[in-house]
Write a protein that holds these residues in place. Sequence first.
Motif, short mmCIF file in Angstrom:
data_model
loop_
_atom_site.label_atom_id
_atom_site.label_comp_id
_atom_site.label_asym_id
_atom_site.label_seq_id
_atom_site.Cartn_x
_atom_site.Cartn_y
_atom_site.Cartn_z
N THR A 178 -36.11 1.96 83.35
CA THR A 178 -34.80 2.42 83.79
C THR A 178 -33.75 1.54 83.13
O THR A 178 -34.02 0.39 82.78
N THR A 179 -32.56 2.06 82.98
CA THR A 179 -31.47 1.30 82.39
C THR A 179 -30.56 0.80 83.50
O THR A 179 -30.17 1.58 84.38
N VAL A 180 -30.26 -0.49 83.48
CA VAL A 180 -29.37 -1.07 84.47
C VAL A 180 -28.17 -1.70 83.76
O VAL A 180 -28.27 -2.17 82.64
N THR A 181 -27.05 -1.68 84.44
CA THR A 181 -25.83 -2.30 83.92
C THR A 181 -25.74 -3.71 84.49
O THR A 181 -25.87 -3.91 85.70
N MET A 182 -25.53 -4.67 83.60
CA MET A 182 -25.40 -6.06 84.03
C MET A 182 -24.02 -6.27 84.66
O MET A 182 -23.03 -5.67 84.22
N VAL A 183 -23.98 -7.10 85.68
CA VAL A 183 -22.71 -7.44 86.32
C VAL A 183 -22.62 -8.96 86.46
O VAL A 183 -23.64 -9.65 86.55
N CYS A 184 -21.40 -9.46 86.47
CA CYS A 184 -21.19 -10.89 86.67
C CYS A 184 -21.65 -11.26 88.07
O CYS A 184 -21.21 -10.64 89.05
N PRO A 185 -22.54 -12.26 88.19
CA PRO A 185 -23.01 -12.63 89.53
C PRO A 185 -21.93 -13.29 90.38
O PRO A 185 -22.08 -13.39 91.59
N LEU A 186 -20.81 -13.68 89.77
CA LEU A 186 -19.74 -14.33 90.53
C LEU A 186 -18.72 -13.32 91.04
O LEU A 186 -18.42 -13.29 92.23
N CYS A 187 -18.21 -12.47 90.14
CA CYS A 187 -17.13 -11.57 90.54
C CYS A 187 -17.54 -10.10 90.59
O CYS A 187 -16.79 -9.27 91.09
N GLY A 188 -18.71 -9.77 90.05
CA GLY A 188 -19.19 -8.39 90.07
C GLY A 188 -18.67 -7.50 88.95
O GLY A 188 -19.01 -6.33 88.90
N ALA A 189 -17.88 -8.04 88.04
CA ALA A 189 -17.35 -7.24 86.94
C ALA A 189 -18.49 -6.80 86.02
O ALA A 189 -19.43 -7.55 85.77
N ALA A 190 -18.37 -5.58 85.52
CA ALA A 190 -19.39 -5.05 84.62
C ALA A 190 -18.79 -4.64 83.28
O ALA A 190 -19.51 -4.25 82.38
N GLY A 249 -15.08 -12.28 81.89
CA GLY A 249 -13.66 -12.56 81.78
C GLY A 249 -13.13 -13.47 82.87
O GLY A 249 -12.08 -14.11 82.70
N CYS A 250 -13.86 -13.60 83.97
CA CYS A 250 -13.43 -14.49 85.06
C CYS A 250 -13.74 -15.95 84.74
O CYS A 250 -13.35 -16.85 85.48
N GLY A 251 -14.48 -16.18 83.63
CA GLY A 251 -14.82 -17.54 83.23
C GLY A 251 -16.24 -17.95 83.55
O GLY A 251 -16.71 -18.99 83.10
#
Length: 136
Positions: free
Chosen positions: A72-84, A102-104
């Motif tokens: 399956t294909t999953v989209t990675m997200v920032c573990p801190l802010c959740g941005a993808a 982008g949150c650093g």
Amino acid sequence: MTDDLTARIQALVVDPLAPVDPPAGLDLTITWHIPVGTITRTVHSDAEHEINQARIRDGLFVSAEDIAGETTTVTMVCPLCGAADRLAIVGRWGHPAQFSCGCGHQWQPYPHNPQWGIRSMMDAITTAVQNQGLPA
């Protein structure tokens, strides 16, 4: 008994971690910061694979759809802010990739499988060079 298509798929050897030569002229000391926006990856399901293997052992038909269901294909997200959608790949040739948001926040996406991180970095650099050329 295994059908011909299933037998050929089982016999197919694919080495996604085969060595990759760096692009000609690449400075191997450069640390790359490659903005990519969204990062997706393919995740393998051991459970679905085992089900298909059991069906094959029992002589049952396993379709291409069954085999495709093992991933399956999953989209990675920032573990801190959740941005993808504002991610980058950071690193050097031959070293594991780091993902950056982008949150650093920066993290290693494959902490238990560094060879995947190394290959991800090499693939990202190769693609960047193909699309934009070598850095000046």
